[in-house]
Enzyme design. Sequence first.
Site, PDB file in Angstrom:
ATOM      1  N   HIS A 186     -13.831   4.738   2.125  1.00  0.00           N
ATOM      2  CA  HIS A 186     -13.176   4.128   3.208  1.00  0.00           C
ATOM      3  C   HIS A 186     -13.198   5.014   4.055  1.00  0.00           C
ATOM      4  O   HIS A 186     -13.282   6.234   4.240  1.00  0.00           O
ATOM      5  CB  HIS A 186     -11.661   4.112   2.860  1.00  0.00           C
ATOM      6  CG  HIS A 186     -11.461   3.188   1.683  1.00  0.00           C
ATOM      7  ND1 HIS A 186     -11.517   3.375   0.417  1.00  0.00           N
ATOM      8  CD2 HIS A 186     -11.066   1.840   1.413  1.00  0.00           C
ATOM      9  CE1 HIS A 186     -11.265   2.681  -0.587  1.00  0.00           C
ATOM     10  NE2 HIS A 186     -10.870   1.435   0.201  1.00  0.00           N
TER      11      HIS A 186
ATOM     12  N   ASP B 268     -14.310   7.344  -4.511  1.00  0.00           N
ATOM     13  CA  ASP B 268     -14.075   5.967  -4.918  1.00  0.00           C
ATOM     14  C   ASP B 268     -15.518   4.980  -4.397  1.00  0.00           C
ATOM     15  O   ASP B 268     -15.565   3.777  -4.280  1.00  0.00           O
ATOM     16  CB  ASP B 268     -12.819   5.403  -3.997  1.00  0.00           C
ATOM     17  CG  ASP B 268     -12.926   5.856  -2.604  1.00  0.00           C
ATOM     18  OD1 ASP B 268     -13.655   6.592  -2.075  1.00  0.00           O
ATOM     19  OD2 ASP B 268     -12.074   5.321  -1.950  1.00  0.00           O
TER      20      ASP B 268
ATOM     21  N   ASP C 131       0.730  -1.216  -0.053  1.00  0.00           N
ATOM     22  CA  ASP C 131       0.110   0.125   0.062  1.00  0.00           C
ATOM     23  C   ASP C 131       0.945   1.297   0.084  1.00  0.00           C
ATOM     24  O   ASP C 131       0.361   2.048  -0.708  1.00  0.00           O
ATOM     25  CB  ASP C 131      -0.887   0.042   1.134  1.00  0.00           C
ATOM     26  CG  ASP C 131      -2.343  -0.601   0.934  1.00  0.00           C
ATOM     27  OD1 ASP C 131      -2.337  -1.132  -0.143  1.00  0.00           O
ATOM     28  OD2 ASP C 131      -3.093  -0.634   1.692  1.00  0.00           O
TER      29      ASP C 131
ATOM     30  N   ASP D 161     -15.491   9.618   1.797  1.00  0.00           N
ATOM     31  CA  ASP D 161     -14.701   8.628   0.983  1.00  0.00           C
ATOM     32  C   ASP D 161     -15.372   7.342   1.398  1.00  0.00           C
ATOM     33  O   ASP D 161     -16.111   7.088   2.143  1.00  0.00           O
ATOM     34  CB  ASP D 161     -13.413   8.989   1.611  1.00  0.00           C
ATOM     35  CG  ASP D 161     -12.562   8.007   0.632  1.00  0.00           C
ATOM     36  OD1 ASP D 161     -12.198   6.674   0.512  1.00  0.00           O
ATOM     37  OD2 ASP D 161     -11.570   8.633  -0.023  1.00  0.00           O
TER      38      ASP D 161
ATOM     39  N   TYR E  81     -10.386   5.952  -7.709  1.00  0.00           N
ATOM     40  CA  TYR E  81      -9.219   4.728  -8.411  1.00  0.00           C
ATOM     41  C   TYR E  81      -9.883   4.693  -9.835  1.00  0.00           C
ATOM     42  O   TYR E  81      -9.001   3.898 -10.603  1.00  0.00           O
ATOM     43  CB  TYR E  81      -9.145   3.674  -7.709  1.00  0.00           C
ATOM     44  CG  TYR E  81      -8.635   4.231  -6.236  1.00  0.00           C
ATOM     45  CD1 TYR E  81      -7.312   4.778  -5.866  1.00  0.00           C
ATOM     46  CD2 TYR E  81      -9.486   4.167  -5.312  1.00  0.00           C
ATOM     47  CE1 TYR E  81      -7.019   5.429  -4.812  1.00  0.00           C
ATOM     48  CE2 TYR E  81      -9.116   4.563  -4.095  1.00  0.00           C
ATOM     49  CZ  TYR E  81      -7.831   5.207  -3.834  1.00  0.00           C
ATOM     50  OH  TYR E  81      -7.490   5.827  -2.537  1.00  0.00           O
TER      51      TYR E  81
ATOM     52  N   GLY F  73      -2.795   2.814   4.125  1.00  0.00           N
ATOM     53  CA  GLY F  73      -3.715   3.220   3.103  1.00  0.00           C
ATOM     54  C   GLY F  73      -3.344   4.157   2.169  1.00  0.00           C
ATOM     55  O   GLY F  73      -4.221   5.155   1.969  1.00  0.00           O
TER      56      GLY F  73
ATOM     57  N   HIS G 253      -5.894   8.397   5.977  1.00  0.00           N
ATOM     58  CA  HIS G 253      -5.743   6.783   6.842  1.00  0.00           C
ATOM     59  C   HIS G 253      -4.456   7.156   7.790  1.00  0.00           C
ATOM     60  O   HIS G 253      -4.065   6.484   8.380  1.00  0.00           O
ATOM     61  CB  HIS G 253      -5.375   5.902   5.704  1.00  0.00           C
ATOM     62  CG  HIS G 253      -6.709   5.538   5.197  1.00  0.00           C
ATOM     63  ND1 HIS G 253      -8.038   5.251   5.735  1.00  0.00           N
ATOM     64  CD2 HIS G 253      -7.107   5.325   3.710  1.00  0.00           C
ATOM     65  CE1 HIS G 253      -8.916   4.903   4.989  1.00  0.00           C
ATOM     66  NE2 HIS G 253      -8.474   5.000   3.818  1.00  0.00           N
TER      67      HIS G 253
END
Length: 387
Positions: A173, A260, A92, A171, A304, A142, A134
């Site tokens: 995440h 994302d 990552d 996001d 992404y 991340g 992150h």
Amino acid sequence: MSGRAAIVHDRSLEEYGFGEDHPFNPLRIRLTLELCDALGLLDGYDFLAPEPVSEEELTSVHTLTYVRMVQQASRGAGDPERLLDYGLGTPDNPLFAGMHEACSRVVGGTVLACRLVAAGEAEHAMCISGGLHHALRSKASGFCIYNDAAVAIALLKRERPGIRVAYVDTDAHHGDGVQWMFYEDPEVLTVSMHESGRYLFPGTGGVDEKGRGAGAGYSVNVPLEPFTGDDSWIECFEAVVPEVLRAFGPDLIVSQNGCDGHALDPLTHLCATTRLYEHIPRRMHELAHELCGGRWVALGGGGYDHWRVVPRAWSALWAAVSHRPLPERLPEGWLLEHAQHSPVELPRLMRDDPADYPPVPRIKEIEAANRRAAEAALKTVLHLIRR
């Protein structure tokens, strides 16, 4: 800067990336800004170039030991095994030369945007290179080496004692790094809407994560079911975000605008369209004007599908920040320039056609589960915020 908005960027911010084969590729930033320019959204605006933050500024949230580890890795030094303990050199977060300087400049971009807005030099500001939510106090995570939003918020608190900052993260995440850094702080409200950690990295962000000690009630999480679409996401956003922001009473809002959660994104399981990525910036803009004199800083984040999604979503974000209408079509020049390089067919319209994204099976069950999560989040935190 022009009028009420500012855009913070410099080509040096695009040096933060992990290579062409890594999902976190600064190509998405270049495509976005070129699209904004081709759409005429940058007319009258000059980029404001940031300076990298200092070691002392980074240690407002990161440990000095961790910063020194990043500096070593940046020079190609350090014990690889020990670096791994700090999240450095993983798939990552692979190492690259100059990573400390590159990420320090990204942090500087977010800090500059926040300082401009806090000082009243701009009503709104955007730094799409930011949103590295992150990164933890002593660990990369991340795709994030340093946590730009957390550093900026910590510096605002130092420079403007008593300031109340709301951080809203949409996001896909969970915005874990920012949450944990202010988990005991009642002057920072963190709100995150994301795909449930039961199915997606980083595995956190349940409704029971609500803050601790004096900060109890100031962390709000709405975990969404996989395959959540626009309708349910917007319903939950409207049920939670305006109410907790009004209860908190921010002086400034920082939003992280990862895109994302789009149905085309390869790393998540959500099913949003560009409709969501117009709705959220528009509402953040309205809430900033309602609650804190328009003081709003917009950051980027995840995203992404570099070619079809990110440029359109973040162009819509800048349109909201800069009070510009969003054009209907992508410019032919931009399409001609990039179609030859894109591995996928490029859309010709700025907005998705709903017919291309029919509801997924089990939509009623997904919506009901999301509704319960939103209701639980409100029950968990509202009475605490209103103390």
